[in-house]
Design a protein around this motif. Structure first.
Motif, PDB file in Angstrom:
ATOM      1  N   PHE A  23       0.830  -1.203   0.000  1.00  0.00           N
ATOM      2  CA  PHE A  23       0.000   0.000   0.000  1.00  0.00           C
ATOM      3  C   PHE A  23       0.865   1.253   0.000  1.00  0.00           C
ATOM      4  CE2 PHE A  23      -2.863   3.061   2.250  1.00  0.00           C
ATOM      5  CZ  PHE A  23      -3.817   3.146   1.240  1.00  0.00           C
ATOM      6  N   ILE A  24       1.930   1.247   0.810  1.00  0.00           N
ATOM      7  CA  ILE A  24       2.851   2.390   0.814  1.00  0.00           C
ATOM      8  C   ILE A  24       3.452   2.592  -0.570  1.00  0.00           C
ATOM      9  CG2 ILE A  24       5.075   3.193   1.698  1.00  0.00           C
ATOM     10  CD1 ILE A  24       4.364   1.909   4.365  1.00  0.00           C
ATOM     11  N   ALA A  25       3.810   1.468  -1.231  1.00  0.00           N
ATOM     12  CA  ALA A  25       4.392   1.569  -2.569  1.00  0.00           C
ATOM     13  C   ALA A  25       3.401   2.145  -3.567  1.00  0.00           C
ATOM     14  CB  ALA A  25       4.865   0.190  -3.030  1.00  0.00           C
ATOM     15  N   VAL A  31       2.990   6.387  -2.415  1.00  0.00           N
ATOM     16  CA  VAL A  31       4.147   7.286  -2.505  1.00  0.00           C
ATOM     17  C   VAL A  31       5.256   6.617  -3.306  1.00  0.00           C
ATOM     18  CG1 VAL A  31       3.752   8.602  -0.387  1.00  0.00           C
ATOM     19  CG2 VAL A  31       4.993   6.448  -0.262  1.00  0.00           C
ATOM     20  N   ARG A  32       6.124   7.430  -3.886  1.00  0.00           N
ATOM     21  CA  ARG A  32       7.245   6.921  -4.682  1.00  0.00           C
ATOM     22  C   ARG A  32       8.535   7.606  -4.270  1.00  0.00           C
ATOM     23  NH1 ARG A  32       5.846   4.113  -9.363  1.00  0.00           N
ATOM     24  NH2 ARG A  32       3.627   4.126  -9.889  1.00  0.00           N
ATOM     25  N   ARG A  58      10.687   8.223   3.620  1.00  0.00           N
ATOM     26  CA  ARG A  58      10.263   9.134   4.685  1.00  0.00           C
ATOM     27  C   ARG A  58       8.951   8.683   5.330  1.00  0.00           C
ATOM     28  NH1 ARG A  58      12.303  12.903   0.840  1.00  0.00           N
ATOM     29  NH2 ARG A  58      10.200  13.328   0.045  1.00  0.00           N
ATOM     30  N   LEU A  59       8.034   8.155   4.505  1.00  0.00           N
ATOM     31  CA  LEU A  59       6.772   7.683   5.075  1.00  0.00           C
ATOM     32  C   LEU A  59       6.990   6.445   5.939  1.00  0.00           C
ATOM     33  CD1 LEU A  59       3.737   8.097   5.268  1.00  0.00           C
ATOM     34  CD2 LEU A  59       3.469   6.653   3.245  1.00  0.00           C
ATOM     35  N   LEU A  60       7.858   5.548   5.492  1.00  0.00           N
ATOM     36  CA  LEU A  60       8.179   4.373   6.296  1.00  0.00           C
ATOM     37  C   LEU A  60       8.850   4.772   7.605  1.00  0.00           C
ATOM     38  CD1 LEU A  60       9.398   1.991   3.470  1.00  0.00           C
ATOM     39  CD2 LEU A  60       7.585   1.452   5.097  1.00  0.00           C
ATOM     40  N   VAL A  79      17.453   1.110  -5.880  1.00  0.00           N
ATOM     41  CA  VAL A  79      18.727   1.419  -5.226  1.00  0.00           C
ATOM     42  C   VAL A  79      18.860   2.908  -4.960  1.00  0.00           C
ATOM     43  CG1 VAL A  79      21.245   1.377  -5.504  1.00  0.00           C
ATOM     44  CG2 VAL A  79      19.858  -0.590  -6.202  1.00  0.00           C
ATOM     45  N   ARG A  80      18.570   3.707  -5.988  1.00  0.00           N
ATOM     46  CA  ARG A  80      18.680   5.158  -5.870  1.00  0.00           C
ATOM     47  C   ARG A  80      17.401   5.764  -6.434  1.00  0.00           C
ATOM     48  NH1 ARG A  80      23.164   8.527  -5.383  1.00  0.00           N
ATOM     49  NH2 ARG A  80      24.682   7.003  -6.067  1.00  0.00           N
ATOM     50  N   PRO A  81      16.403   6.021  -5.583  1.00  0.00           N
ATOM     51  CA  PRO A  81      15.067   6.373  -6.086  1.00  0.00           C
ATOM     52  C   PRO A  81      15.025   7.625  -6.939  1.00  0.00           C
ATOM     53  CG  PRO A  81      15.256   6.759  -3.712  1.00  0.00           C
ATOM     54  CD  PRO A  81      16.453   5.975  -4.120  1.00  0.00           C
TER      55      PRO A  81
END
Length: 432
Positions: free
Chosen positions: A118-120, A123-124, A130-132, A398-400
């Motif tokens: 759901f988090i995925a 948000v991206r 940050r949300l986690l 790896v590097r969003p």
């Protein structure tokens, strides 16, 4: 409620959920012992058996997430647990207890893969980290608040307090379900068509980098368990410290996560997730080596100082590893089969959690120093292998910030190199 932003509603749901869980978790064994009169050993055996049975629902959770969306499974899991808790006051013997605890266990098993999926969806990029981080921080605070509420209720000494706690937990799960249900489904139409059940898990089995990432979490998951399983026994029986120190150390870790998870994660989002998670594993390794070294110290003051220092190291490792590793895994899982992938990954937590009490206690009995050294070697090996696995993982995992939100999940060696930024170990080297 609609005036609240998506992330505000999500975080409020997590606080309500954690408060309800915190009310019940400290007295889970005591509750059924109190209301049924069964010995604690029998209550514990029934709860463990039900929890293991709940793992059977793990593959089904992945299928349901991919078919109906993560939000539906999160809400369904909350409702299932609320129904189980609402029937707790009716339990009077072993068989009904097993049934209702198994119902709650199925709801518990669905939570981790569905909430990460759901988090995925909502948000991206670095916003996911940050949300986690905010979730971990506020959940720790909610668990603490729930524990205080339960303690206050039980201080009244009445039977009705036990019933009020479980009904309160059920109400909290229903409230959390309503909050999550109010968040709009954000999966874009046509971007993640349902995958046939017979084929879905074959795709997971063929995703070797993800399976390696899952296996690498097993030693780390055992490491996470030491705070509640091994450390209390080690510091009281091997280091001869006061029993009250156990609670102080646990509070140190919990408060540290609640206060520092958000700022530390914000600081670390500029670096590659693999490097941050690996560095967290290295800090775990240092903590375990510190605990092992304390076995050779006899003076009381150095032991106390060393225990607090090692616990702070453990907490720092958790701050670096927890939210970042979760974001890495959720971003590595392909969108179409994210539910199945995360359900498989959840086994790397669920199995060590189930085995840790027996395995770590046996190791501690055989050789306390050996246990700490084995844990240190395990997390160090996972950290080093994670660095080697980095080229095979999707670039945006790896590097969003290196890929646009809509870019497909492609391995980093196949992705076009973006503008490099300094990593934790220096500038990013060219891929072969």
């Amino acid at each position: 409620m609609k005036r609240l932003s998506v992330q505000s509603r999500y975080m409020l749901g997590m606080v309500v959920d954690a408060t309800g869980s915190g009310m019940y978790l400290p007295l889970s064994l005591l509750y059924f012992h109190h209301v049924t009169g069964m010995p604690l050993t029998r209550v514990g055996a029934i709860m463990t058996t039900a929890a293991l049975l709940g793992l059977v629902g793990n593959p089904l959770t992945g299928v349901l997430i991919d078919r109906y969306g993560a939000r539906a499974v999160v809400v369904g899991g909350y409702v299932l647990r609320a129904a189980g808790f609402a029937t707790y006051p009716l339990v009077e013997s072993a068989v009904p207890m097993f049934v209702v605890v198994a119902v709650v266990a199925f709801g518990d098993v669905s939570f981790s893969p569905s909430i990460q999926s759901f988090i995925a969806e909502i948000v991206r990029g670095t916003a996911r980290d940050r949300l986690l981080a905010a979730q971990r921080s506020l959940r720790n605070a909610g668990l603490g608040a729930g524990g205080l509420i339960a303690g206050g209720a039980l201080a009244l000494g009445a039977d009705v307090a036990f019933q009020a706690i479980v009904i309160g937990a059920a109400a909290a799960y229903l409230a959390a379900a309503a909050l999550i249900r109010s968040i709009p489904q954000s999966r874009a139409a046509g971007t993640a068509a349902p995958v046939r059940a017979k084929r879905g898990y074959r795709l997971v089995a063929g995703n070797r980098p993800f399976l390696v990432l899952t296996l690498l979490n097993v030693p780390t998951a055992f490491g996470y368990m030491v705070l509640s399983v091994s450390l209390p026994v080690y510091i009281t029986q091997e280091l001869n410290t006061s029993d009250s120190l156990v609670g102080v150390l646990y509070a140190t870790n919990t408060v540290g996560i609640a206060l520092l998870q958000i700022p530390i994660t914000r600081l670390l989002t500029r670096y590659r997730r693999t490097r941050v998670a690996a560095l967290g594993g290295a800090v775990f390794c240092a903590a375990f080596l510190s605990f092992a070294a304390l076995g050779a110290v006899s003076a009381r003051t150095p032991v106390l100082v060393g225990v607090f220092a090692a616990t702070l190291l453990f907490t720092l490792g958790e701050l670096m590893h927890g939210a970042t590793a979760s974001a890495l895994v959720a971003s590595t899982a392909p969108e179409a089969t994210r539910g199945r992938h995360l359900a498989v990954y959840q086994l790397s937590w669920a199995i060590p959690t189930a085995l840790a009490p027996a395995a770590l206690t046996a190791l501690l009995t055989f050789s306390p120093t050996g246990m700490w050294l084995l844990l240190a070697v395990g997390v160090a090996g996972s950290a080093l292998t994670l660095i080697r696995l980095e080229p095979a993982l999707p670039v945006q995992a790896v590097r969003p910030e290196a890929a646009e939100p809509g870019d497909p999940a492609v391995p980093r060696e196949q992705a076009q190199e973006k503008t490099p930024k300094p990593g934790l170990t220096g500038p990013r080297s060219p891929q072969p």
